[in-house]
Design a protein around this motif. Structure first.
Motif, PDB file in Angstrom:
ATOM      1  N   ASP A  65      53.759  -5.534 -20.786  1.00  0.00           N
ATOM      2  CA  ASP A  65      53.587  -6.389 -21.324  1.00  0.00           C
ATOM      3  C   ASP A  65      54.953  -7.738 -19.818  1.00  0.00           C
ATOM      4  OD1 ASP A  65      51.113  -6.310 -22.804  1.00  0.00           O
ATOM      5  OD2 ASP A  65      52.529  -6.154 -24.538  1.00  0.00           O
ATOM      6  N   ILE A  68      53.405  -7.334 -16.103  1.00  0.00           N
ATOM      7  CA  ILE A  68      51.765  -8.038 -15.670  1.00  0.00           C
ATOM      8  C   ILE A  68      51.702  -8.831 -15.019  1.00  0.00           C
ATOM      9  CG2 ILE A  68      49.347  -8.315 -16.922  1.00  0.00           C
ATOM     10  CD1 ILE A  68      49.543  -5.539 -17.072  1.00  0.00           C
ATOM     11  N   ASN A 128      46.649  -4.594 -15.540  1.00  0.00           N
ATOM     12  CA  ASN A 128      45.805  -3.972 -16.098  1.00  0.00           C
ATOM     13  C   ASN A 128      44.264  -3.693 -15.854  1.00  0.00           C
ATOM     14  OD1 ASN A 128      47.497  -3.486 -18.718  1.00  0.00           O
ATOM     15  ND2 ASN A 128      46.358  -5.549 -19.589  1.00  0.00           N
ATOM     16  N   ASN A 152      42.544  -0.708 -19.884  1.00  0.00           N
ATOM     17  CA  ASN A 152      43.064  -0.764 -20.102  1.00  0.00           C
ATOM     18  C   ASN A 152      44.440  -0.700 -20.554  1.00  0.00           C
ATOM     19  OD1 ASN A 152      41.366  -3.288 -20.695  1.00  0.00           O
ATOM     20  ND2 ASN A 152      40.640  -1.868 -22.322  1.00  0.00           N
ATOM     21  N   LYS A 153      44.690   0.108 -19.107  1.00  0.00           N
ATOM     22  CA  LYS A 153      46.255   0.736 -19.400  1.00  0.00           C
ATOM     23  C   LYS A 153      47.065  -0.076 -17.946  1.00  0.00           C
ATOM     24  CE  LYS A 153      45.764   4.807 -21.722  1.00  0.00           C
ATOM     25  NZ  LYS A 153      45.490   6.819 -21.413  1.00  0.00           N
ATOM     26  N   PRO A 154      47.998  -0.372 -17.692  1.00  0.00           N
ATOM     27  CA  PRO A 154      48.687  -0.571 -16.616  1.00  0.00           C
ATOM     28  C   PRO A 154      48.545  -0.353 -15.883  1.00  0.00           C
ATOM     29  CG  PRO A 154      50.111   0.409 -17.918  1.00  0.00           C
ATOM     30  CD  PRO A 154      49.107   0.674 -19.165  1.00  0.00           C
TER      31      PRO A 154
END
Length: 173
Positions: A65, A68, A128, A152-154
């Motif tokens: 977070d 990103i 993401n 939806n993962k980095p």
């Protein structure tokens, strides 16, 4: 009269030397200009890497977070190829490190080193993984079946990938 013709044909040796030096200066100046123009137009793409915060893959996995949308540089070992234009990296040598997906959006192919002990440096934006959005934005074709585990993962959208400079000095856990 013959004496007059001899005076007209007589050249001063120092004038010949100066004339030769002048011509040499002109040739050298033209050569410098040509080299300068050639060097300033040899690389279409900039060879500099964007300024980025150097972090570990563990930081990308643990604090996505905060990262990103930021440009980061990661020095890590490549693990395995994923699809045609992606691969995973991890800075953990043994168990425990979650691999991070790197999508090559540099426009240049990158072959993973055959020696997995080599360290690579990846510079790019942390995002993401949203396949359709990344495909549109970077003009890529990602095969969905290879990326299911990373949705939806980095991930790092790499703008520059290279062998890490002075990788012998880097010790990864």
């Amino acid at each position: 009269m013959a004496e007059r013709e001899d005076k007209n044909n007589y050249r001063n040796p120092s004038q010949d030397v100066f004339k030769g030096l002048w011509e040499a200066k002109v040739v050298i100046a033209i050569a410098f200009i040509a080299v300068f123009v050639r060097l300033s137009h040899t690389n279409e793409q900039p060879t500099t890497v964007p300024t980025a915060q150097v972090i570990t893959t563990s930081e990308v996995a643990n604090y996505p977070d905060e990262l990103i949308g930021k440009t980061v540089a990661v020095r890590s070992r490549p693990l395995q190829r994923v699809g045609l234009s992606s691969f995973t990296v991890s800075d953990r040598r043994f168990f425990g490190g979650e691999p991070i997906l790197v999508v090559n959006a540099s426009g240049r192919p990158f072959d993973l080193p055959s020696d997995r002990e080599n360290i690579i440096q990846v510079t790019g934006e942390v995002r993401n993984l949203a396949i359709a959005q990344i495909e549109r934005q970077y003009n890529l074709s990602l095969q969905d079946q290879y990326y299911r585990d990373y949705i939806n993962k980095p991930v790092i959208i790499a703008r520059d990938i290279r062998l890490a400079p002075d990788s012998t000095a880097i010790t990864l856990r």
